[in-house]
Motif scaffolding. Structure first.
Motif, PDB file in Angstrom:
ATOM      1  N   CYS A 286       8.488   4.631  10.575  1.00  0.00           N
ATOM      2  CA  CYS A 286       8.348   5.723  11.554  1.00  0.00           C
ATOM      3  C   CYS A 286       7.446   6.851  11.064  1.00  0.00           C
ATOM      4  N   ASP A 287       6.660   6.614  10.030  1.00  0.00           N
ATOM      5  CA  ASP A 287       5.735   7.636   9.502  1.00  0.00           C
ATOM      6  C   ASP A 287       6.466   8.890   9.053  1.00  0.00           C
ATOM      7  N   LEU A 288       7.611   8.726   8.447  1.00  0.00           N
ATOM      8  CA  LEU A 288       8.394   9.890   8.033  1.00  0.00           C
ATOM      9  C   LEU A 288       7.730  10.658   6.896  1.00  0.00           C
ATOM     10  N   ASN A 319       6.588   5.162   3.334  1.00  0.00           N
ATOM     11  CA  ASN A 319       5.764   5.803   2.303  1.00  0.00           C
ATOM     12  C   ASN A 319       6.428   7.044   1.709  1.00  0.00           C
ATOM     13  N   LEU A 320       7.728   7.021   1.629  1.00  0.00           N
ATOM     14  CA  LEU A 320       8.461   8.174   1.117  1.00  0.00           C
ATOM     15  C   LEU A 320       8.412   8.205  -0.401  1.00  0.00           C
ATOM     16  N   LEU A 341      16.299   1.788   1.484  1.00  0.00           N
ATOM     17  CA  LEU A 341      15.141   2.605   1.131  1.00  0.00           C
ATOM     18  C   LEU A 341      13.989   1.720   0.637  1.00  0.00           C
ATOM     19  N   ASP A 342      13.956   0.466   1.055  1.00  0.00           N
ATOM     20  CA  ASP A 342      12.912  -0.472   0.630  1.00  0.00           C
ATOM     21  C   ASP A 342      11.538  -0.027   1.100  1.00  0.00           C
ATOM     22  N   ASP A 343      10.508  -0.571   0.436  1.00  0.00           N
ATOM     23  CA  ASP A 343       9.107  -0.402   0.870  1.00  0.00           C
ATOM     24  C   ASP A 343       8.718   1.056   1.005  1.00  0.00           C
ATOM     25  N   ASN A 344       8.993   1.814  -0.020  1.00  0.00           N
ATOM     26  CA  ASN A 344       8.555   3.203  -0.084  1.00  0.00           C
ATOM     27  C   ASN A 344       7.838   3.437  -1.406  1.00  0.00           C
ATOM     28  N   LYS A 345       7.770   4.690  -1.839  1.00  0.00           N
ATOM     29  CA  LYS A 345       7.101   5.034  -3.094  1.00  0.00           C
ATOM     30  C   LYS A 345       8.034   5.841  -3.991  1.00  0.00           C
ATOM     31  N   ARG A 366      10.835  -2.957  -3.724  1.00  0.00           N
ATOM     32  CA  ARG A 366       9.440  -2.683  -3.388  1.00  0.00           C
ATOM     33  C   ARG A 366       9.144  -1.183  -3.350  1.00  0.00           C
ATOM     34  N   ASN A 367       9.439  -0.519  -4.461  1.00  0.00           N
ATOM     35  CA  ASN A 367       9.064   0.864  -4.683  1.00  0.00           C
ATOM     36  C   ASN A 367       8.221   0.928  -5.953  1.00  0.00           C
TER      37      ASN A 367
END
Length: 839
Positions: A286-288, A319-320, A341-345, A366-367
């Motif tokens: 959601c482009d948070l 991309n958090l 919280l997968d697939d963030n930074k 996947r962080n």
């Protein structure tokens, strides 16, 4: 006299009295009888002994008449009988998907979920004015949301997902006054989400997910103040300018807006906090990251307690980075059970996550966590989370170190996934002693030691250890015969050269993968009969195993023995009688004989690879029973005869490799007519003759076509120029997915001048990244292949011609074939250039 008068009056009044009593008794009896009759009638109605309304029955029949295709026969019970009206009106309440009110007979439910119906929706549904549940879900409706839905002000359930309806849904002018549940998901609806949806004020449930809407989500949805569940996920073309309207939905319990951009909704955290009954929240993709710094929680304190009631929270793929934790805190509490919280930074986790006493599921794969695993566990074990946690997924990060001893605090842990990290020491003994651990995945790390003597006593049933740096097989392993391990993967772990005998003690083992370990071992008949007959999933590929195969499990699902030294016939396949086999790879061995006729057992088989062996004979007709087959590789054997006509039944084939055999006859025209899904077709180096059938032009998905080194004549069909996929820049990949295997990438062999010239694996050769500058991938392949082939071929041919007169004769035949090959390449090259110039 007075006495006689007294008795006379007494008798008169007594008679009257008894008459009144009789009336009262009779009335009581009639009342009881009537009540009993009413109860019986109610019971009969409850049992379905009632009649539907004729107008509604006709409405349903009219609805059916608009259905163009009913592939599952869902509406087969909806029939028009030649009966009297009073008899026929009772039928529709017994039709599939139809439910009537047990007192009034009105249709209240129409449930055609996943009916795979194709056609239009009849406007006659407007006559079902008492409908409370309408489910046409898992269908294919097209066009915008129809206006009539706005008039169904109190309908409890409307689902239109997943059918094959075409056109727009018609406008209804009637009134359905019970709408509370509206589900239009899983369709192909287009246009904007209409504002009139907000007028259905009695809605409790609304889902518009998985459609092709665009534009802005209307703020009028805020008028649905009784709404309890709202699902707007997978509407990637929609945006939300403002979320203030959401705060009016005070009864909302579940909210899912995955893949809708919230980049402009800078106050979304405050809005979510205002929804006191909200328990499920999904904001994935959601482009948070665009709005996460716009919120500040002044009272943030890792030791304080949040008042949130959220149980399920998903914030994946946004991309958090770790600065998001200051606004995540107010959304978490001791009620939180699922956190994604997968697939963030994220580069770590805060200590307050260790204080969530109900957190049972934590997904942070996947962080970019470049931290020690022990430090991660310290934060998680700072409070009561360590007692509650059951599922922990931290794969595809950069965790270092080893599994620290404090993992023993996680007494409820059942699943632990640490795969694809940088763990570089050993597994501590406490891992094997966790009382509830069922699955452990530490594959693709740099672990040096993996199995202490306690592993035989573990409760683990699934163990993934592949792609680590183990050196040989440990000698001090104590393995209990009662080990609970059922599935083990220790492929690519450098275990060889000796066979790991401790595996033989795993009496409950059903899935085994020890591929690519440099193990040398000759299997005896007793060995197979004693142990391998219990396995249903076997991968021994890329080792130095040898011996014949006498026996396998009758319920075998996966067998990969490729790249070994096995020999003998494969009659053992006929022991697999359960029909569950879906993957069979025996390639690159020394098997002999014919393919057995028992292939009719294998209608679930998806991949069959027998290439690079010494098989011979004709293909059995029973090969046509492999109706689920996607990959068939029989290259580099000694098969002969014509391709069986029954092979055309394998309509799911995407990869057909029959090269380097002795097949003969015409190239079958049914390949082009029936095998429409083909991605690659190779019949090279056989004895096919005649012309190239024009029917091959129907293979619109074809990217690889090799008919070289045969006895074909005539002209090349010009219609091959119309197969645009043959002219793509590079090759797209072919992936096979099944069961426990994440993917199977099949390597494409392109033969040139009768031998393997280059082995291509699609992502390896991708699209040209030069932005159009220089030659593209196809031209590069042509030039490189030409240079390599010339240098290699020149010296081989010269030496061969000098010493072998028979070779000289064959050489001239080779030149003829080469001429045809060059002609094909040049023709395709010119056609491609002309197409590019035209475009």
């Amino acid at each position: 006299m007075a006495k006689q008068i007294f008795y006379k009056h007494f008798a008169h009044h007594a008679t009257f009295f008894f008459f009144i009593c009789s009336l009262l008794v009779l009335a009581s009896i009639m009342k009881t009888t009537t009540a009993t009759s009413s109860r019986h009638q109610a019971r009969d109605e409850a049992a379905g002994d009632f009649k539907c309304i004729e107008q509604e029955r006709q409405a349903l029949l009219h609805f059916k008449s608009y259905i163009r295709q009913d592939s599952k026969g869902y509406l087969s019970t909806w029939t028009q009988h030649e009966k009297r009206v009073e008899e026929a009106t009772s039928e529709c309440c017994e039709w599939s998907g139809v439910t009537c009110n047990n007192q009034t007979g009105h249709v209240t439910t129409l449930d055609l979920f996943e009916g795979f119906l194709e056609g239009k929706i009849s406007p006659s549904l407007v006559n079902l004015t008492y409908l409370t549940h309408l489910d046409l879900s898992w269908n294919h409706f097209h066009g915008p949301i129809p206006m009539f839905i706005g008039s169904m002000t109190q309908l409890r359930h409307l689902g239109l997902k997943g059918n094959y309806f075409n056109g727009t849904i018609p406008m209804f002018n009637g009134s359905m006054t019970h709408l509370r549940y509206l589900d239009l998901s899983e369709n192909e609806l287009t246009g904007n989400i209409p504002m009139f949806i907000g007028s259905i004020t009695q809605l409790r449930y609304l889902s518009l997910s998985f459609n092709y809407f665009n534009g802005t989500i209307p703020m009028e949805l805020g008028n649905l103040t009784k709404l309890q569940e709202l699902y707007l996920y997978s509407l990637s073309n929609c945006t939300i300018e403002n979320l203030d309207w959401l705060s009016h939905l005070s009864h909302l319990e579940s909210l899912n807006m995955n893949e809708i951009s919230l980049a402009k909704a800078n106050n979304w955290v405050n809005v979510i906090q205002s929804l006191k009954k909200l328990s499920d929240l999904s904001f994935s993709g959601c482009d948070l990251s665009h709005v996460m710094n716009l919120y500040s929680y002044s009272s943030f304190n890792s030791s304080s307690t949040s008042s949130s009631n959220i149980v399920y929270l998903q914030l994946t793929n946004n991309n958090l980075n770790s600065s998001m934790y200051h606004w995540l805190f107010p959304l978490t509490s001791n009620k939180l059970e699922f956190l994604y919280l997968d697939d963030n930074k994220l580069d770590g986790i805060p200590k307050y996550l260790g204080n969530l006493c109900s957190l049972a599921n934590l997904y942070i794969s996947r962080n970019i966590m470049l931290v020690k695993f022990s430090d991660l566990m310290v934060n998680l074990s700072s409070g009561c989370t360590s007692v509650a946690l059951e599922f922990l997924y931290v794969s595809y990060n950069q965790l270092t170190g080893s599994l620290s001893d404090n993992i023993q605090k996680f007494v409820s842990l059942q699943y632990l996934d640490l795969s694809n990290n940088q763990l570089n020491e050993s597994l501590c003994e406490n891992v094997w002693r966790l009382p509830k651990l069922e699955m452990l995945d530490v594959s693709s790390n740099f672990l040096r030691s993996f199995i202490p003597k306690y592993v035989g006593e573990t409760k683990i049933s699934t163990l993934y250890l592949s792609n680590n740096s183990f050196d040989g097989t440990p000698s001090n392993i104590h393995m209990s015969d009662h080990s609970s391990i059922q599935e083990i993967d220790i492929s690519s772990c450098n275990l060889g050269p000796h066979f790991p005998n401790w595996i033989l003690k795993l009496k409950n083992l059903t899935h085994l993968n020890i591929a690519n370990n440099r193990i040398s071992y000759t299997f005896s008949i007793q060995f197979w009969n004693m142990w391998f007959s219990q396995l249903i999933d076997i991968d021994l590929s890329s080792n130095n195993f040898s011996g014949s195969i006498p026996n396998v499990s009758s319920g075998l699902e996966w067998l990969d023995l490729s790249h070994n030294k096995f020999y003998g016939q494969i009659s053992f396949l006929c022991q697999i009688t359960d029909g569950s086999l879906n993957f069979l790879d025996l390639s690159n061995n020394s098997f002999i004989g014919a393919i057995p006729y028992c292939l009719w057992y294998f209608n679930e088989l998806e991949v069959l690879n027998l290439g690079h062996n010494n098989f011979s004979g004709r293909l059995p007709i029973s090969i046509g029973y492999l109706i689920s087959l996607e990959v068939l590789k029989l290259d580099n054997n000694k098969f002969s005869g014509e391709l069986p006509l029954s092979l055309q039944n394998c309509t799911r084939l995407t990869f057909l490799e029959m090269g380097a055999n002795k097949f003969s006859g015409y190239v079958p025209i049914w390949i082009g007519e029936q095998l429409s899904q083909l991605y690659a077709l190779s019949l090279t180096s056989n004895n096919f003759f005649g012309t190239i059938p024009s029917q091959l032009c129907q293979l619109v998905n074809l990217q690889i076509l090799d008919l070289s080194m045969n006895r074909l004549n005539g002209t090349i069909p010009s219609c091959l120029n119309n197969i645009t996929s043959l002219f793509h820049d590079g090759f797209s990949s072919y992936h096979y997915q099944s069961g426990s295997r994440s993917n199977y990438v099949d390597r494409v062999l392109i033969y040139w001048q009768g031998s393997v010239h280059k082995e291509l694996e699609a992502p390896i050769i991708g699209q040209n990244e030069g932005g159009g500058e220089g030659v593209d991938e196809l031209d590069r392949l042509f030039l490189i292949g030409g240079a390599c082939g010339f240098v290699t071929g020149f010296w081989i041919v010269c030496c061969g011609l000098h010493v072998n007169w028979h070779g000289r004769n064959e050489f001239f035949c080779f030149l003829d074939n080469l001429k045809d090959w060059v002609y094909i390449k040049v023709t395709l090259f010119i056609a491609r250039r002309q197409r590019a110039t035209y475009l």
